[in-house]
Design an enzyme around this catalytic site. Sequence first.
Site, PDB file in Angstrom:
ATOM      1  N   GLU A 170      -4.405   5.703   7.252  1.00 41.45           N
ATOM      2  CA  GLU A 170      -2.968   5.553   6.777  1.00 41.45           C
ATOM      3  C   GLU A 170      -1.780   5.620   7.920  1.00 41.45           C
ATOM      4  OE1 GLU A 170      -0.790   6.845   2.644  1.00 41.45           O
ATOM      5  OE2 GLU A 170      -0.963   8.527   4.162  1.00 41.45           O
ATOM      6  N   LYS A 177      10.520   5.700  -4.430  1.00 47.71           N
ATOM      7  CA  LYS A 177       9.901   6.532  -5.476  1.00 47.71           C
ATOM      8  C   LYS A 177      11.087   7.164  -6.433  1.00 47.71           C
ATOM      9  CE  LYS A 177       5.423   7.611  -3.445  1.00 47.71           C
ATOM     10  NZ  LYS A 177       4.427   8.752  -3.215  1.00 47.71           N
ATOM     11  N   LYS A 235      -2.277   2.587  20.741  1.00 50.76           N
ATOM     12  CA  LYS A 235      -1.794   1.548  20.666  1.00 50.76           C
ATOM     13  C   LYS A 235       0.019   1.786  20.460  1.00 50.76           C
ATOM     14  CE  LYS A 235      -5.271  -1.058  18.088  1.00 50.76           C
ATOM     15  NZ  LYS A 235      -5.279  -2.314  19.198  1.00 50.76           N
ATOM     16  N   ARG A 276       1.930   9.415  11.192  1.00 52.99           N
ATOM     17  CA  ARG A 276       3.240   9.125  10.838  1.00 52.99           C
ATOM     18  C   ARG A 276       4.146   8.740  11.945  1.00 52.99           C
ATOM     19  NH1 ARG A 276       5.328  14.374   8.692  1.00 52.99           N
ATOM     20  NH2 ARG A 276       3.888  13.907   6.994  1.00 52.99           N
ATOM     21  N   GLU A 334      10.435   6.901  18.009  1.00 52.45           N
ATOM     22  CA  GLU A 334      10.904   8.211  18.494  1.00 52.45           C
ATOM     23  C   GLU A 334       9.841   9.335  18.751  1.00 52.45           C
ATOM     24  OE1 GLU A 334      13.765   9.511  19.026  1.00 52.45           O
ATOM     25  OE2 GLU A 334      15.028   7.719  18.613  1.00 52.45           O
ATOM     26  N   HIS A 387       8.606  18.479   0.486  1.00 54.56           N
ATOM     27  CA  HIS A 387       7.074  18.932   0.560  1.00 54.56           C
ATOM     28  C   HIS A 387       7.345  20.460   0.503  1.00 54.56           C
ATOM     29  CE1 HIS A 387       2.836  19.350   1.296  1.00 54.56           C
ATOM     30  NE2 HIS A 387       3.193  20.216   2.367  1.00 54.56           N
ATOM     31  N   LYS A 391      -7.343  14.836   7.232  1.00 55.68           N
ATOM     32  CA  LYS A 391      -7.703  15.839   5.700  1.00 55.68           C
ATOM     33  C   LYS A 391      -9.110  16.650   6.098  1.00 55.68           C
ATOM     34  CE  LYS A 391      -6.140  12.970   1.837  1.00 55.68           C
ATOM     35  NZ  LYS A 391      -5.349  14.023   1.463  1.00 55.68           N
ATOM     36  N   ALA A 417      11.617  14.267   3.544  1.00 57.22           N
ATOM     37  CA  ALA A 417      10.345  14.220   3.061  1.00 57.22           C
ATOM     38  C   ALA A 417       9.647  15.612   3.294  1.00 57.22           C
ATOM     39  CB  ALA A 417       9.435  13.142   3.600  1.00 57.22           C
TER      40      ALA A 417
END
Length: 249
Positions: free
Chosen positions: A147, A120, A28, A85, A46, A163, A53, A159
């Site tokens: 997700e 956050k 999609k 992502r 982009e 990490h 997992k 991010a």
Amino acid sequence: MEQVKRIKNEITRFIMVYKFALDEIETKIDILKEEFESFHDYSPIEHTKSRLKSPESILKKLHRKGLPISVTNVKEHIKDIAGLRITCSFISDIYKVSEMLQKQSDIKVLDVKDYIEHPKPNGYKSLHLIVEVPVFLSDGVEHVCVEIQIRTIAMDFWASLEHKIFYKYKKEVPESLLKELKSAADTANSLDLKMERLHHDIKEIKDAEEQNNQEDLRKIVIRDQQFMLPSAFLEIIDQATDSFRKDQK
């Protein structure tokens, strides 16, 4: 051996269903990206990155939640086995891509968390969607959760850095570094806001130029006298041209 083989096949099938769901969402996104690149000035997408997992990570998350190990608990309580992502150029693009996905009839939105409007405490920003998509298999249909994280390039860079630092220090990060990370998040946000303003200003200039070009097309000059052709007159000319072309065939 037969029992081990059967269990292995069941686990493989379970994970593969989430892989198929990711494939559907990525398709999609690829279609939207190609459409924008073909028919619009630029694509708000982009690039994308997906992940599944591992069985070990799934079991660890069940343990952290204090839940017994079962397929039912995995399906009901772990919604990020399949993750995608999407990285965008501008903040406004994030919401544009989210809206386009949510409008698709075979995507069911289960949850939205807007960490852009409500970051956050450490400075993390992103838009998170939990969606459900149908996966059509040989023996039926399964509705699978994926997700989706949508963020700008600056948000993604921060991010990724955060990490790596937490991984290096095994989540015991010194207070001084935490402050530096929060400062870096603020800097990334300032960059995003500045780029958003530039994007808006450039769009306004381009829209004004297109408007001027349209007005120039409606102007005619006869004996140094300038006339502005009404839109209705242009429609009459267009209809007459179409009629003439049909008569010539």
